[in-house]
Every structure is written in C-alpha cells, then in structure tokens.
Design an enzyme around this catalytic site. Structure first.
Site, PDB file in Angstrom:
ATOM      1  N   ASP A  67       0.861  -1.182   0.000  1.00  5.63           N
ATOM      2  CA  ASP A  67       0.000   0.000   0.000  1.00  5.63           C
ATOM      3  C   ASP A  67       0.898   1.233   0.000  1.00  5.63           C
ATOM      4  O   ASP A  67       1.599   1.496   0.976  1.00  5.63           O
ATOM      5  CB  ASP A  67      -0.900  -0.003   1.234  1.00  5.63           C
ATOM      6  CG  ASP A  67      -1.895   1.152   1.244  1.00  5.63           C
ATOM      7  OD1 ASP A  67      -1.785   2.058   0.382  1.00  5.63           O
ATOM      8  OD2 ASP A  67      -2.778   1.155   2.115  1.00  5.63           O
ATOM      9  N   ASN A  96       2.388   5.358 -11.640  1.00  6.14           N
ATOM     10  CA  ASN A  96       1.006   5.356 -12.115  1.00  6.14           C
ATOM     11  C   ASN A  96      -0.014   5.287 -10.985  1.00  6.14           C
ATOM     12  O   ASN A  96      -1.112   5.827 -11.112  1.00  6.14           O
ATOM     13  CB  ASN A  96       0.788   4.166 -13.055  1.00  6.14           C
ATOM     14  CG  ASN A  96      -0.681   3.919 -13.334  1.00  6.14           C
ATOM     15  OD1 ASN A  96      -1.325   4.649 -14.090  1.00  6.14           O
ATOM     16  ND2 ASN A  96      -1.240   2.886 -12.713  1.00  6.14           N
ATOM     17  N   TYR A 161      -7.657  16.239  -6.034  1.00  4.76           N
ATOM     18  CA  TYR A 161      -7.039  15.272  -6.959  1.00  4.76           C
ATOM     19  C   TYR A 161      -6.321  15.975  -8.107  1.00  4.76           C
ATOM     20  O   TYR A 161      -5.145  15.677  -8.369  1.00  4.76           O
ATOM     21  CB  TYR A 161      -8.083  14.288  -7.488  1.00  4.76           C
ATOM     22  CG  TYR A 161      -7.583  13.471  -8.653  1.00  4.76           C
ATOM     23  CD1 TYR A 161      -6.637  12.459  -8.460  1.00  4.76           C
ATOM     24  CD2 TYR A 161      -8.028  13.721  -9.952  1.00  4.76           C
ATOM     25  CE1 TYR A 161      -6.161  11.719  -9.535  1.00  4.76           C
ATOM     26  CE2 TYR A 161      -7.556  12.991 -11.026  1.00  4.76           C
ATOM     27  CZ  TYR A 161      -6.625  11.983 -10.811  1.00  4.76           C
ATOM     28  OH  TYR A 161      -6.143  11.260 -11.875  1.00  4.76           O
ATOM     29  N   ALA A 163      -5.112  18.887  -8.106  1.00  3.61           N
ATOM     30  CA  ALA A 163      -3.972  19.596  -7.521  1.00  3.61           C
ATOM     31  C   ALA A 163      -2.789  18.653  -7.349  1.00  3.61           C
ATOM     32  O   ALA A 163      -1.632  19.042  -7.553  1.00  3.61           O
ATOM     33  CB  ALA A 163      -4.364  20.211  -6.181  1.00  3.61           C
ATOM     34  N   LYS A 165      -2.141  16.150  -9.249  1.00  6.90           N
ATOM     35  CA  LYS A 165      -1.601  15.887 -10.581  1.00  6.90           C
ATOM     36  C   LYS A 165      -0.860  17.101 -11.130  1.00  6.90           C
ATOM     37  O   LYS A 165       0.101  16.957 -11.897  1.00  6.90           O
ATOM     38  CB  LYS A 165      -2.722  15.451 -11.520  1.00  6.90           C
ATOM     39  CG  LYS A 165      -3.297  14.078 -11.180  1.00  6.90           C
ATOM     40  CD  LYS A 165      -2.205  13.017 -11.168  1.00  6.90           C
ATOM     41  CE  LYS A 165      -2.739  11.627 -10.904  1.00  6.90           C
ATOM     42  NZ  LYS A 165      -1.664  10.604 -10.954  1.00  6.90           N
TER      43      LYS A 165
END
Length: 256
Positions: A67, A96, A161, A163, A165
């Site tokens: 994790d 990824n 989310y 932000a 990226k």
C-alpha cells in the site's frame, strides 16, 4: 529501448498501480516490448494474476504488493524489494498508482486528504529519491509520471485530486532539471477521461464528457500504455521535462 547498462541484457521497469486499468495496460505493453516488469498493486490476488498472465504470454513479470499510502519507510523498502526482484536494477519507473476521491471541499475527510497526498505525491517522491541515484550511477534511466488532463482545468467537486496531478507535472519539470545531466529522463503522460474497470459504472458520464472532443470517445488504457512505451524507447531520447497529453483533445479543445 534506451541503452541498458553493459552488464545487463534485459531492461527492467517498475510500474505502480498495475493490477488493473492504465497500469496493467502499461505493464503488458512494456512486457510485450521485452522489458522485465515488476507489477505493483495493493490487492495480492489481482496483482499476482496480472504478472502470471504476462508470463503466460511470453513476457517476464513479478508481482509486488504494498500500500503506497503507507509511511515513507515502507515505500523505501518496496523500492529495495523491486530492485532485488528485477535483478539488481530498475531502468524505468512508472509512477502510475493514484487515488481519486472527489466531493465538495468542505466534506472531504482528513483521512481522504492524507491518502491523496500520500499516494499521489509522497509515494512518487520517495520512489524517485530511492531509485534515481542508482539510475544516475549507471548513466541511464527513465521516470514516467502519470498525470491527468484535470491538472490544468477547474473541475467542480474535484479540487484536490487535480492539484496532486499538477504537483506531479511540477515534479517532472524539477526532476528533469535535477537528474538530466546524469542520464535520467523524466516525462509526464497525462490521460484524458479514461474508461477503466474502476469507473465502469460511469460509462454514460464518460461518454457524455468526451462526446464533444476531437476523439469523440473516452481514452482506453492501451492508448496511454502505447504512449509510455514510446516515451521510454530510443525514439524519445530527446523528450524530457514536459507533459504528453493523451486525452483525445479534452484539455485543449471544445468542439460543442
């Protein structure tokens, strides 16, 4: 592919979040191109199944389960395990793995915020810190960060989310500058609205989102995988520091 160290005959790649969707497609595409792939996932059954399937199809793959929202020490241990499983060197790192919960900003829980920051930003940072020095010592390596079309547009109820990226795109620029003179290329590949098993229940929404794009359809995981395969090849040796959009035009055009 890019030049491998003289002492090895097979290039290796660690692909995070490869037990399904975009990551699985990337792992399969790289394995089909002759790369020995470490398939990472959180679910042991799915991760092992993807690696086994790649082997059955003539490729080379090993499963690794962890994790990535765990603490930095666990992520560093994962990087060490991946290096060992891949024969002592990681030539390509594909960051990824990501989580993408959304919702109104005021109702986003602290745990959700922590998971977004830990998985989408901290884990790639820790992995690059752990693996790039060895790449640099060999004078060769490629880091591919998977971004998102949302990083450069405002989307309601989806603030954090995108932000993360956008941060990934900045990390790409900074890492390309930091490691480029030591032989490491760093590139972001930014998918558009992509049809994956994780959003299969939103097929109608994806179709509506992409109907007005030049492509007129959602991105498929293999579209991203093929771009990654090219980015890590000799054909892309002068490509570094930037973002390649594989989004059907969604981030840059509005047709109707």
């Amino acid at each position: 592919m890019t030049d491998a160290p003289a002492s090895t005959t097979t290039r290796t790649a660690l692909v995070t979040g490869a037990s399904s969707g975009i990551g699985e497609a990337i792992a399969r595409e790289l394995a089909a191109a002759g790369v020995f792939v470490a398939v990472h996932g959180r679910n042991a059954e799915r991760t092992t199944a993807v690696a086994a399937s790649i082997e059955e199809q003539g490729g080379r793959a090993v499963p690794l389960v962890v994790d990535l929202s765990a603490g930095p020490a666990e992520v560093r241990a994962f990087a060490t395990a991946a290096t060992e499983q891949l024969g002592g060197h990681v030539d390509v790192l594909v960051n990824n793995a990501g989580v993408y919960p959304g919702g109104p900003t005021e109702s986003l829980s602290d745990d959700t915020v922590d998971a977004l920051l830990a998985t989408n930003i901290r884990a790639p940072h820790v992995l690059v810190a752990a693996l790039a020095p060895s790449m640099a010592s060999r004078g060769s390596g490629v880091v591919v960060n998977i971004g998102s079309w949302m990083a450069r547009v405002g989307v309601p109820f989806m603030a954090l989310y995108p932000a993360t990226k956008a941060a990934v795109e900045q990390l790409t620029r900074a890492w390309a500058a930091e490691y480029g003179h030591r032989g490491i290329r760093v590139v972001t590949v930014a998918p558009g609205a992509t049809a994956t098993p994780g959003n299969a229940d939103s097929a109608d929404v994806l179709a509506a989102m992409t109907a007005g794009t030049p492509a007129g359809r959602p991105v498929q995981p293999v579209d991203i995988a093929r771009a990654v395969r090219w980015v890590v090849s000799d054909e892309a040796t002068f490509v570094t520091g930037g973002t390649i959009d594989v989004d059907g035009g969604i981030a840059s055009t509005r047709m109707r």
